[in-house]
Design an enzyme around this catalytic site. Structure first.
Site, mmCIF file in Angstrom:
data_model
loop_
_atom_site.group_PDB
_atom_site.id
_atom_site.type_symbol
_atom_site.label_atom_id
_atom_site.label_comp_id
_atom_site.label_asym_id
_atom_site.label_seq_id
_atom_site.Cartn_x
_atom_site.Cartn_y
_atom_site.Cartn_z
ATOM 1 N N VAL A 64 1.240 2.580 8.554
ATOM 2 C CA VAL A 64 2.596 1.966 8.828
ATOM 3 C C VAL A 64 3.809 2.462 8.134
ATOM 4 O O VAL A 64 4.955 1.871 8.749
ATOM 5 C CB VAL A 64 2.430 0.371 8.716
ATOM 6 C CG1 VAL A 64 1.217 -0.235 9.360
ATOM 7 C CG2 VAL A 64 2.408 0.105 6.949
ATOM 8 N N TYR A 155 7.906 -4.296 -5.776
ATOM 9 C CA TYR A 155 7.219 -5.224 -5.229
ATOM 10 C C TYR A 155 8.029 -6.374 -4.885
ATOM 11 O O TYR A 155 8.100 -6.858 -3.560
ATOM 12 C CB TYR A 155 5.846 -5.484 -5.931
ATOM 13 C CG TYR A 155 4.861 -6.648 -5.177
ATOM 14 C CD1 TYR A 155 4.183 -5.986 -4.274
ATOM 15 C CD2 TYR A 155 4.954 -7.890 -5.225
ATOM 16 C CE1 TYR A 155 3.106 -6.746 -3.358
ATOM 17 C CE2 TYR A 155 4.059 -8.570 -4.451
ATOM 18 C CZ TYR A 155 3.288 -8.134 -3.645
ATOM 19 O OH TYR A 155 2.352 -8.944 -2.691
#
Ligand SMILES: NC(=O)c1ccc[n+]([C@@H]2O[C@H](COP(=O)([O-])OP(=O)(O)OC[C@H]3O[C@@H](n4cnc5c(N)ncnc54)[C@H](O)[C@@H]3O)[C@@H](O)[C@H]2O)c1
Length: 254
Positions: A64, A155
Site C-alpha cells: 500500500v 508510529y
C-alpha cells in the site's frame, strides 16, 4: 439476507492479526473480500480460512506504500468488475526506538505504510465510490491516535494523522455518499505485539496493569467494531474515532 450481502470489501494487510479477523468478520456478514497483503502466502492463507466457511475471498499482493502498485491494484479491480464499496485501511507497522536514533529510512517506511498507504487506497477507492454514491472507509488507528507514548515517534505521529485524515475525508466526501470512520484499538494480542514482547520492547504485564479491563484486546473485538461501522445500521456515523481499548484512553490515572 446478511447485512453486507452484495458488498465488496478491500481489507489491506489482511494476511495477519486484525486485518485477517476483519476480513473474516466482513465475509461472515456477506461481503466478498479483496484480501490485500504485501505477503502473498499470508493473503492466500486468509482466503483459505474464509473459503472454508463458504465465504468469497481473493488474494491481491501489493504494498500500500507504493502509489503505482495501489493504482495498478484498483485497475485490476476495474478490469475484474470488483469495485470495493468498503475499504479497511488496516496495513500498518510499528516503529519503536529513541527518536535521536530514528533513521530517515525507518521514519519513511512507517509513514509510507501507515499514513501514505491509507491515503493512496482511500483516494483510489473514493474515486470509484463517488461514482456509485456508495462507500464506507474504516481506518485502523490506535490509542496513539489519541494519546502519546515515548520512543514511538513515527508510529504515534502516523496514527494521530490517520484520525485527522478520517475527519477531513468524512467532511469532504459526505456529499458523495461516502462515510469515513476510524477504529482506535488498544494493545491487541497479535503477531505485532508478540514480536515486540519477544524483542523485549513491550512489557505485557505492565500493559495489562495499565488497562482498566486488565487484559489485551482480541483481534476479533476490533473486527466487530469495524464490521459495525461498515454496516447500514451505522449509516449516520461518519468522521468518528471509535476507541476499542478496554478503557486505556479514558484512564488518566496509573
Ligand atoms: N496489534 C496491536 O496491538 C495494535 C494496536 C493498535 C493498532 N494496531 C493497528 O492495527 C493494524 C494491524 O495490526 P496487527 O497487529 O494486526 O499487525 P500484523 O503485523 O499482525 O499484521 C499486519 C499485516 O500488514 C501487512 N503489511 C505490512 N506492510 C504492508 C504493506 N506495505 N502493504 C500491505 N500489507 C502490509 C503484513 O504483511 C501483515 O500481514 C495496524 O495498522 C496497527 O498499527 C495494532
Amino acid at each position: 439476507m446478511k447485512p453486507l450481502s452484495g458488498s465488496t470489501a478491500l481489507v489491506t494487510g489482511a494476511g495477519s492479526g486484525i486485518g485477517r479477523e476483519t476480513a473474516i468478520a466482513l465475509a461472515n456478514a456477506g461481503a466478498a473480500i479483496l484480501v490485500n497483503d504485501v505477503s502473498g502466502d499470508a493473503a492466500r492463507a486468509t482466503c483459505a480460512i474464509i473459503g472454508k466457511t463458504g465465504g468469497q475471498a481473493t488474494p491481491y499482493v501489493a504494498s500500500v506504500a507504493d502509489p503505482d502498485a495501489v493504482r495498478a491494484l484498483f485497475e485490476i479491480f476495474d478490469d475484474e468488475g470488483k469495485i470495493p464499496d468498503i475499504l479497511v485501511n488496516n496495513a500498518g507497522i510499528s516503529g519503536n526506538g529513541p527518536t535521536l536514533d530514528l533513521t530517515e529510512e525507518s521514519w519513511l517506511r512507517v509513514v509510507g505504510i501507515n499514513l501514505n498507504g491509507a491515503f493512496f487506497c482511500s483516494r483510489e477507492a473514493a474515486r470509484r465510490m463517488s461514482a456509485t454514491r456508495k462507500g464506507t472507509i474504516v481506518n485502523i488507528g490506535s490509542i496513539y491516535s489519541i494519546v502519546a507514548a515515548p520512543q514511538r515517534l513515527s508510529y504515534c505521529t502516523t496514527k494521530a494523522a490517520i484520525a485527522m485524515m478520517t475527519k477531513c475525508l468524512a467532511l469532504e466526501w459526505a456529499d458523495a455518499g461516502i462515510r469515513v470512520n476510524c477504529v482506535a484499538p488498544g494493545y491487541v494480542d497479535s503477531a505485532l505485539t508478540r514480536e515486540l514482547a519477544a524483542a523485549g520492547r513491550l512489557d505485557m504485564a505492565a500493559l495489562e496493569r495499565r488497562t482498566p479491563q486488565h487484559r489485551l484486546g482480541k483481534a476479533s473485538e476490533i473486527a466487530d467494531a469495524v464490521l459495525y461501522l461498515c454496516e447500514p445500521r451505522s449509516a449516520h456515523i461518519t468522521g468518528h474515532v471509535l476507541s476499542v481499548d478496554g478503557g486505556w484512553t479514558a484512564n488518566g490515572y496509573l
